[in-house]
Design a protein around this motif. Structure first.
Motif, PDB file in Angstrom:
ATOM      1  N   ARG A  24      -7.751  14.209  -8.443  1.00 38.17           N
ATOM      2  CA  ARG A  24      -8.770  13.879  -7.444  1.00 38.17           C
ATOM      3  C   ARG A  24      -8.090  13.657  -6.096  1.00 38.17           C
ATOM      4  N   HIS A  25      -7.407  14.707  -5.635  1.00 41.68           N
ATOM      5  CA  HIS A  25      -6.671  14.609  -4.377  1.00 41.68           C
ATOM      6  C   HIS A  25      -7.609  14.392  -3.190  1.00 41.68           C
ATOM      7  N   ASP A  26      -8.915  14.689  -3.377  1.00 41.00           N
ATOM      8  CA  ASP A  26      -9.882  14.458  -2.299  1.00 41.00           C
ATOM      9  C   ASP A  26     -10.022  12.975  -1.963  1.00 41.00           C
ATOM     10  N   VAL A  27      -9.723  12.102  -2.942  1.00 36.38           N
ATOM     11  CA  VAL A  27      -9.746  10.654  -2.699  1.00 36.38           C
ATOM     12  C   VAL A  27      -8.363  10.060  -3.002  1.00 36.38           C
ATOM     13  N   ARG A  28      -7.342  10.893  -2.842  1.00 34.76           N
ATOM     14  CA  ARG A  28      -5.951  10.462  -3.057  1.00 34.76           C
ATOM     15  C   ARG A  28      -5.758   9.849  -4.445  1.00 34.76           C
ATOM     16  N   ASN A  29      -6.445  10.436  -5.424  1.00 31.48           N
ATOM     17  CA  ASN A  29      -6.334  10.029  -6.826  1.00 31.48           C
ATOM     18  C   ASN A  29      -6.616   8.543  -7.032  1.00 31.48           C
ATOM     19  N   ALA A  30      -7.652   8.063  -6.361  1.00 32.79           N
ATOM     20  CA  ALA A  30      -8.076   6.670  -6.538  1.00 32.79           C
ATOM     21  C   ALA A  30      -8.503   6.440  -7.983  1.00 32.79           C
ATOM     22  N   LEU A  31      -8.188   5.269  -8.489  1.00 36.81           N
ATOM     23  CA  LEU A  31      -8.469   4.953  -9.888  1.00 36.81           C
ATOM     24  C   LEU A  31      -9.842   4.326 -10.090  1.00 36.81           C
ATOM     25  N   THR A  32     -10.514   3.964  -8.984  1.00 35.41           N
ATOM     26  CA  THR A  32     -11.891   3.475  -9.055  1.00 35.41           C
ATOM     27  C   THR A  32     -12.786   4.474  -8.328  1.00 35.41           C
ATOM     28  N   GLY A  33     -14.045   4.523  -8.759  1.00 36.58           N
ATOM     29  CA  GLY A  33     -14.972   5.474  -8.157  1.00 36.58           C
ATOM     30  C   GLY A  33     -14.750   6.896  -8.629  1.00 36.58           C
ATOM     31  N   THR A  34     -13.891   7.077  -9.612  1.00 32.21           N
ATOM     32  CA  THR A  34     -13.618   8.385 -10.218  1.00 32.21           C
ATOM     33  C   THR A  34     -13.624   8.220 -11.739  1.00 32.21           C
ATOM     34  N   ALA A  35     -13.411   9.320 -12.441  1.00 31.64           N
ATOM     35  CA  ALA A  35     -13.315   9.271 -13.902  1.00 31.64           C
ATOM     36  C   ALA A  35     -11.858   9.174 -14.368  1.00 31.64           C
ATOM     37  N   LEU A  36     -10.942   8.883 -13.450  1.00 39.45           N
ATOM     38  CA  LEU A  36      -9.523   8.878 -13.827  1.00 39.45           C
ATOM     39  C   LEU A  36      -9.189   7.808 -14.865  1.00 39.45           C
ATOM     40  N   ALA A  37      -9.811   6.650 -14.778  1.00 36.91           N
ATOM     41  CA  ALA A  37      -9.547   5.618 -15.792  1.00 36.91           C
ATOM     42  C   ALA A  37      -9.947   6.125 -17.173  1.00 36.91           C
TER      43      ALA A  37
END
Length: 266
Positions: A24-37
């Motif tokens: 999620r480079h569009d949000v600098r791979n933020a861990l909140t507000g994404t499905a990365l967690a």
């Protein structure tokens, strides 16, 4: 084993090395507000079920490793940061705090290839790995206090175990950002590589570990994790049991025979 389906990250498995790329480079791979967690937890659980994985390698796509929490969501009190004390606490438990619990339980060695800034929870994510290799473009910052919050993802637990209380205290309370060389001097980073050589440098370590007998490798990591929290006698009892398990694994005799063959050729 079939790879897990991920939403905001990619995963590949080659030569016993699983590479998880935060995407999620569009949000600098933020861990909140994404499905990365969700993606990180899914991969952690999959690694423990997959005997074909000897090493988990984590990196980021784009310019950042991970910017941690989404600051815009904080400013607008939305998403993970909305609600009263109890509601925010519950979102942390059900959200980002699943990452340290999942990664702490991963049986295979974890290597973080830190390609760019690792800030806040992104810094803590890197510290959850067993080994960190950093690009010269990497930056590290435990910046929570700069935003008037605390390391809510367990960063205070991981960093002081990595570099000691005093250094971890200074970095956390100052909120300052350090470069890759300073991180190496503190023992946060094992090696610093040029940006275009980062993944190659990380894979050198991953391939070296992946070449070891896989069952004994996982047991050795368990011992390394257990040792700081155990008395010596109890720890030695666990070592004895694990060693008995190793001596009864086919991989042990295979490794012994390979060494004998090598010795005979000299």
């Amino acid at each position: 084993m079939t790879l897990p389906t991920l939403q905001d990250a990619t995963l590949k498995l080659e030569h016993r090395i699983a590479t998880l790329t935060l995407n999620r480079h569009d949000v600098r791979n933020a861990l909140t507000g994404t499905a990365l967690a969700d993606d990180i937890v899914a991969v952690a659980e999959w690694v423990n079920r997959c005997d074909d994985v000897s090493v988990l390698l984590i990196t980021g796509a784009g310019s950042a490793f991970s910017a941690g929490g989404n600051v815009k969501d904080m400013a607008n009190r939305r998403g993970d940061f909305a609600g009263n004390v109890a509601e925010v606490a519950e979102r942390y438990r059900r959200g980002i705090q699943r990452i340290p619990l999942a990664l702490q339980d991963v049986e295979a060695p974890i290597i973080a290839a830190v390609n760019g800034p690792a800030i806040g929870a992104g810094f803590d994510l890197a510290n959850m790995a067993d080994i960190r290799i950093a690009s010269r473009k990497a930056k590290f910052g435990e910046t929570f206090l700069n935003l008037g919050i605390i390391p809510g993802d367990g960063g205070a637990w991981f960093m002081q175990r990595l570099i000691g209380y005093q250094r971890a205290f200074e970095l956390t309370l100052s909120g300052r950002i350090i470069d890759a060389e300073e991180a190496k001097a503190y023992g946060i980073v094992l090696e610093v590589a040029e940006p275009d050589a980062l993944m190659e440098a990380a894979r050198v370590h991953a391939e070296r570990i992946a070449a070891q007998p896989p069952n004994a490798t996982r047991l050795t990591k368990r011992l390394m994790k257990m040792a700081p929290n155990m008395e010596l006698k109890g720890f030695l009892d666990v070592c004895a049991t694990f060693q008995g398990m190793c001596h009864n694994e086919p991989e042990h005799l295979d490794a012994v025979n390979k060494m004998l063959d090598s010795m005979a050729k000299k």
